[in-house]
Design an enzyme around this catalytic site. Structure first.
Site, PDB file in Angstrom:
ATOM      1  N   ASP A   1      41.504  35.854  40.821  1.00 47.37           N
ATOM      2  CA  ASP A   1      41.713  35.360  42.185  1.00 47.37           C
ATOM      3  C   ASP A   1      40.426  35.302  42.988  1.00 47.37           C
ATOM      4  O   ASP A   1      40.466  35.114  44.201  1.00 47.37           O
ATOM      5  CB  ASP A   1      42.710  36.248  42.921  1.00 47.37           C
ATOM      6  CG  ASP A   1      42.198  37.675  43.098  1.00 47.37           C
ATOM      7  OD1 ASP A   1      41.247  38.044  42.384  1.00 47.37           O
ATOM      8  OD2 ASP A   1      42.722  38.389  43.953  1.00 47.37           O
ATOM      9  N   LYS A   2      39.261  35.467  42.339  1.00 44.35           N
ATOM     10  CA  LYS A   2      37.979  35.465  43.045  1.00 44.35           C
ATOM     11  C   LYS A   2      37.978  36.474  44.198  1.00 44.35           C
ATOM     12  O   LYS A   2      37.445  36.222  45.279  1.00 44.35           O
ATOM     13  CB  LYS A   2      37.670  34.059  43.593  1.00 44.35           C
ATOM     14  CG  LYS A   2      37.671  32.963  42.546  1.00 44.35           C
ATOM     15  CD  LYS A   2      36.622  33.180  41.485  1.00 44.35           C
ATOM     16  CE  LYS A   2      36.624  32.038  40.479  1.00 44.35           C
ATOM     17  NZ  LYS A   2      35.661  32.234  39.391  1.00 44.35           N
TER      18      LYS A   2
ATOM     19  N   LEU B   1      36.179  51.984  34.892  1.00 41.31           N
ATOM     20  CA  LEU B   1      35.179  52.242  33.867  1.00 41.31           C
ATOM     21  C   LEU B   1      33.917  52.826  34.508  1.00 41.31           C
ATOM     22  O   LEU B   1      33.581  52.490  35.641  1.00 41.31           O
ATOM     23  CB  LEU B   1      34.832  50.955  33.124  1.00 41.31           C
ATOM     24  CG  LEU B   1      35.966  50.303  32.322  1.00 41.31           C
ATOM     25  CD1 LEU B   1      35.467  49.028  31.670  1.00 41.31           C
ATOM     26  CD2 LEU B   1      36.529  51.240  31.278  1.00 41.31           C
TER      27      LEU B   1
ATOM     28  N   ARG C   1      40.352  37.532  46.129  1.00 41.46           N
ATOM     29  CA  ARG C   1      41.136  37.256  47.331  1.00 41.46           C
ATOM     30  C   ARG C   1      42.113  38.389  47.634  1.00 41.46           C
ATOM     31  O   ARG C   1      42.384  38.687  48.799  1.00 41.46           O
ATOM     32  CB  ARG C   1      41.918  35.945  47.159  1.00 41.46           C
ATOM     33  CG  ARG C   1      41.059  34.710  47.068  1.00 41.46           C
ATOM     34  CD  ARG C   1      41.911  33.449  47.134  1.00 41.46           C
ATOM     35  NE  ARG C   1      42.895  33.412  46.070  1.00 41.46           N
ATOM     36  CZ  ARG C   1      42.700  32.824  44.903  1.00 41.46           C
ATOM     37  NH1 ARG C   1      41.528  32.238  44.650  1.00 41.46           N
ATOM     38  NH2 ARG C   1      43.639  32.807  43.973  1.00 41.46           N
TER      39      ARG C   1
ATOM     40  N   LEU D   1      35.025  42.603  36.369  1.00 36.95           N
ATOM     41  CA  LEU D   1      34.822  41.939  35.088  1.00 36.95           C
ATOM     42  C   LEU D   1      36.056  41.141  34.714  1.00 36.95           C
ATOM     43  O   LEU D   1      37.157  41.389  35.211  1.00 36.95           O
ATOM     44  CB  LEU D   1      34.512  42.964  33.995  1.00 36.95           C
ATOM     45  CG  LEU D   1      33.291  43.858  34.214  1.00 36.95           C
ATOM     46  CD1 LEU D   1      33.185  44.864  33.082  1.00 36.95           C
ATOM     47  CD2 LEU D   1      32.021  43.037  34.320  1.00 36.95           C
TER      48      LEU D   1
ATOM     49  N   GLY E   1      44.812  44.617  34.647  1.00 35.47           N
ATOM     50  CA  GLY E   1      45.486  43.649  35.501  1.00 35.47           C
ATOM     51  C   GLY E   1      45.023  42.237  35.217  1.00 35.47           C
ATOM     52  O   GLY E   1      43.838  41.928  35.333  1.00 35.47           O
TER      53      GLY E   1
END
Length: 414
Positions: A294-295, A316, A297, A330, A290
Site C-alpha cells: 500500500d506504499k 526483524l 498508506r 520490505l 502481512g
C-alpha cells in the site's frame, strides 16, 4: 527596351549535405492527420463498445476500462505464442547440448582420452524444518488492482524461494480468496494447484496456524537443525532498544503495549511497527507476514490486527545490524527469503546483505562507521587496513555486495 519578363528558375528544395531531404510542412501535417485519424478510430471503437453495452443492459464501461480490457485480451492472445516460443528454445538448447556431448565423446575417442563432460552440481537433499510461515492476504480492500497483481507475484516468488531453499518451511496462504483466487484460477490457469508443500486456507492466520501446528507436531527430531536446536536460554523476542531516529519519528511511533499474560506465543506477527525485536527463530512456531502492498498508506494496520487477535508481534533485527537510508519496510518475498537465509546460516548479517535490495541503501553498522574512523585517524586506519587478514577481507567483499532485486513494491512487513 526588352519588355520580356525574365523567367524565374524553379526553386529547388533545400537539401542538407549527404542528400537527405528535409521534411516539408506538408509532411508534418500529414503525420498529425494520421495520428488524429487513428485516435478517432479508437474513440469510435470505444463509443461503439459503449453503445453495445447500453443495448445489452450491461454496466457502462469507461474508456479507460475498455482500454484495459483490450490490453488484457491482447495479452491472453500472445501468451500462448510466447509459451510455444519458450518451449522451442528449451528444445533447441537440449539438442545443442546433446550434439556438443556427442562431439566431445567422438573427439576423445579419436584422441584416445577420457571425454570431458559437464556435470551438474549435486544438490543436497533439503531438510524441512518445524517452522511455519503464513502469508496473511486479508488486505485486498486496501490495495489497488496493480498492487494486488504485485502481491500475487510476490507470493509466487515466496513459493519459489521456499521450494529451492536448503531448509524449507511449512508455507500457508491465509484468507485466500477474492481477486487473488480469481486470478490464479483464470489468468494463471490454476498453476498453483501443482505447487507442493503449500496450503491455501480461506480462514484467517489463526486458523492457518492451527493447521500448521498439527503438521509440525508430527515431525521428528531429525528435522531439528542446528540453528533451531541450539536456541539458547531466554525468550527469542525482546523489547527493542531506543531508536536513534529523529524526535519527530519517535513521537510518531506507536506506544508499546505490554504483552498480556494469555498471549499466544506460538504465533508471531512480523511487522515493522512492533516494539519488540526477534532475535532468533524457534521451532514449532508460526511466523505471519502481512501481505499488504500500500506504499505505507495504512501505517500500523498489521500491528493493530495482531494485537486484536492476541498474538505476539516482532520485527526483524535490521536496526541492530544495519544502517538504512529508508524505512525498514520490505517486500513480502524479501522477508520470506531473509528468514530462509537465517535458517541456512544462522547469521542475520549475511541474510540482510544478501537479500535487502541495494536501492534501500543498507550498510552494516561496522561498514557505515569506517569512513568516519578513517577521517579522524587516517594513519591508524591505514595500518589496520594493511594488518587485516585475507579471510576478513574476503568476508567484507562478500557481505558488501548485495543482490539487487527486480521488484520495487514494498509490503508493510519487516
Amino acid at each position: 527596351m526588352d519588355t520580356t519578363a525574365r523567367q524565374v528558375p524553379d526553386q529547388k528544395e533545400d537539401q542538407p549535405e549527404g542528400g537527405v531531404k528535409r521534411p516539408l510542412p506538408s509532411d508534418a501535417s500529414g503525420d498529425n492527420a494520421d495520428r488524429k485519424r487513428n485516435k478517432g478510430d479508437n474513440d469510435a471503437q470505444e463509443e461503439g463498445e459503449q453503445k453495445e453495452n447500453a443495448e445489452t443492459d450491461t454496466p457502462t464501461l469507461s474508456k479507460n476500462q475498455l482500454r484495459k480490457l483490450r490490453r488484457q485480451k491482447l495479452w491472453e492472445e500472445k501468451k500462448k505464442d510466447k509459451r510455444l516460443v519458450q518451449k522451442q528454445k528449451r528444445r533447441d538448447q537440449r539438442e545443442r547440448k546433446l550434439l556438443e556431448k556427442e562431439a566431445e565423446i567422438a573427439a576423445a575417442a579419436a584422441e584416445g582420452r577420457e571425454p570431458i563432460l559437464e556435470e551438474k552440481p549435486r544438490r543436497e537433499p533439503p531438510v524441512q524444518v518445524p517452522v511455519t510461515i503464513i502469508l496473511d492476504c486479508q488486505f485486498e480492500k486496501y490495495m489497488m488492482e496493480k498492487e494486488l497483481v504485485s502481491l500475487g507475484n510476490q507470493v509466487t516468488r515466496c513459493y519459489s524461494d521456499n521450494r529451492n531453499a536448503k531448509h524449507p518451511v511449512h508455507m500457508f496462504i491465509s484468507s485466500y480468496g477474492g481477486q487473488m483466487k480469481e486470478r490464479n484460477e483464470t489468468v494463471l490457469g490454476n498453476q498453483h494447484k501443482n505447487w507442493k508443500n503449500i496450503h491455501f486456507v480461506e480462514g484467517d492466520f489463526v486458523e492457518a496456524a492451527a493447521q500448521a501446528k498439527t503438521l509440525m507436531n508430527k515431525m521428528g527430531e531429525d528435522h531439528l537443525i542446528d540453528v533451531l536446536a541450539r536456541g539458547g536460554e531466554g525468550d527469542a523476542i525482546s523489547l527493542s532498544k531506543p531508536s536513534e531516529d529523529s524526535k519527530k519519528k519517535q513521537r510518531a511511533a506507536l506506544i508499546p503495549d505490554p504483552e498480556p499474560d494469555d498471549v499466544d506465543k506460538s504465533i508471531v506477527y512480523l511487522t515493522a511497527d512492533s516494539p519488540y525485536t526477534i532475535d532468533r527463530l524457534e521451532p514449532n512456531t508460526c511466523y505471519v507476514i502481512g501481505g499488504l502492498i500500500d506504499k505505507n498508506r495504512e501505517k500500523g494496520l498489521c500491528y493493530k490486527i495482531a494485537r486484536q487477535r492476541n498474538v505476539r508481534t516482532a520485527k526483524l533485527p535490521i536496526g541492530d545490524f544495519m544502517v538504512m537510508t529508508s524505512r525498514h519496510i520490505l517486500a513480502t518475498n524479501h522477508v520470506m527469503e531473509i528468514m530462509l537465509q537465517w535458517l541456512e546460516t544462522g547469521d542475520w548479517r549475511s541474510a540482510f546483505m544478501k537479500v535487502i535490495p541495494q536501492r534501500k541503501g543498507g550498510k552494516l553498522k561496522e561498514d557505515a562507521s569506517t569512513p568516519k574512523l578513517a577521517q579522524e585517524k587516517p594513519e591508524e586506519a591505514a595500518c589496520d587496513e594493511q594488518a587485516g587478514s585475507n579471510a576478513d577481507a574476503a568476508e567484507d567483499v562478500e557481505m558488501t555486495s548485495p543482490e539487487e532485486d527486480e521488484q520495487g513494491s514494498t509490503a508493510q512487513t519487516v
